[in-house]
Design an enzyme around this catalytic site. Structure first.
Site, PDB file in Angstrom:
ATOM      1  N   HIS A   1       0.725  -1.182   0.057  1.00  0.00           N
ATOM      2  CA  HIS A   1      -0.025   0.083  -0.146  1.00  0.00           C
ATOM      3  C   HIS A   1       0.916   1.417  -0.221  1.00  0.00           C
ATOM      4  O   HIS A   1       1.501   1.487   0.997  1.00  0.00           O
ATOM      5  CB  HIS A   1      -0.823   0.053   1.342  1.00  0.00           C
TER       6      HIS A   1
ATOM      7  N   GLU B   1      -2.051  -1.458  -3.572  1.00  0.00           N
ATOM      8  CA  GLU B   1      -3.177  -0.578  -2.975  1.00  0.00           C
ATOM      9  C   GLU B   1      -2.813   0.844  -2.977  1.00  0.00           C
ATOM     10  O   GLU B   1      -1.803   1.502  -2.615  1.00  0.00           O
ATOM     11  CB  GLU B   1      -3.624  -1.095  -1.556  1.00  0.00           C
TER      12      GLU B   1
ATOM     13  N   HIS C   1      -8.688  -7.842   4.849  1.00  0.00           N
ATOM     14  CA  HIS C   1      -8.596  -6.905   6.186  1.00  0.00           C
ATOM     15  C   HIS C   1      -8.946  -7.557   7.430  1.00  0.00           C
ATOM     16  O   HIS C   1     -10.223  -7.755   7.492  1.00  0.00           O
ATOM     17  CB  HIS C   1      -9.490  -5.654   5.826  1.00  0.00           C
TER      18      HIS C   1
END
Length: 265
Positions: free
Chosen positions: A42, A69, A213
């Site tokens: 990310h 991400e 997540h």
């Protein structure tokens, strides 16, 4: 089912001392040998863990596909378009959050998201949208030109932790979920149903379906057993386990649990 290993938390440990060790790049061959199918990173706007230097090297050196991400900020999208990972997963981002707190507002941000997707796809980058398991949102996703959705499993993971771990007895207890066991069990059933229904609807809409997540060694089995989900992205729990077991064994064990759950459905 594919496993994407998010290696952000190796960079979190490095940034705790603002030095160059541990280097996330060293994880790549270990994660691959352990059976992972993808590397996930990310690149946040504030560069709190993975930075541009990391991202460039990881994409260049990883023999596994890289799933990057990122937010829909135009400057970030430009960087991702230049770096050309295998896939970009668009996520919402707030600077003050500890981790991504919810799914993309695909309906409210439809134009900006569509523009970002167009730019990425022009650079031959597949696009996934990180969303809450909501049918209306999925319908909007199908119209944006995205290839995939990643269902946000955070609510499920939080309820599971409050129900089946000692989280409620620690300083990190989730106040909004300090409920009776019966209420938590009902909420967990609803959360699982929402994820299952969302996965079915997304697949019927022509979208590939991932999930992630808050997934860990205890709660991943239920999600891995869902027929329409083809990929899980997991980071913190694997990197945390690697402190005790080493990175190879941490990844291998997660892949084993996922494979076993997949054979059960």
């Amino acid at each position: 089912m594919k496993l994407g290993v998010n290696i952000d938390h190796i960079a979190v440990l490095r940034e705790a001392r603002k030095i160059n060790d541990p280097d996330p790049i060293e994880a790549l061959p270990i994660v691959k040998r352990a059976g992972a199918d993808q590397i996930t990173i990310h690149l946040r706007e504030d560069r709190r863990h993975i930075n541009d230097f990391d991202a460039k090297r990881i994409i260049e050196y990883s023999s596994l596909p890289v799933n990057m991400e990122c937010s829909i900020d135009p400057d970030i999208i430009d960087i991702v378009a230049q770096l050309k990972p295998h896939r970009a997963t668009l996520v919402p981002e707030k600077r003050e959050e500890v981790t991504t707190e919810g799914g993309l507002d695909v309906i409210g941000q439809y134009e900006r998201i569509s523009d970002a997707i167009e730019k990425l796809k022009a650079n031959e980058i597949d696009v996934s949208l990180f969303i809450d398991p909501d049918i209306e949102i999925i319908a909007a996703c199908a119209d944006t030109g995205a290839d995939m959705v990643e269902l946000h499993t955070g609510e499920y993971a939080n309820i599971y932790a409050m129900l089946y771990s000692n989280l409620s007895k620690t300083p990190h207890s989730i106040k909004s979920l300090e409920l009776s066991r019966k209420e938590l069990q009902e909420k967990l059933s609803i959360a699982i149903g929402d994820l299952e229904n969302a996965a079915i609807y997304a697949a019927k809409s022509g979208l590939l379906v991932a999930a992630g997540h808050g997934l860990n060694y205890q709660n991943v089995g239920t999600i891995a057993a869902m027929a329409n989900i083809i990929e899980l992205n997991i980071g913190q729990s694997i990197i945390a386990r690697s402190i005790w077991d080493g990175l190879f064994e941490a990844v291998r064990k997660m892949k084993e649990i996922i494979d076993e759950a997949g054979h059960c459905h």
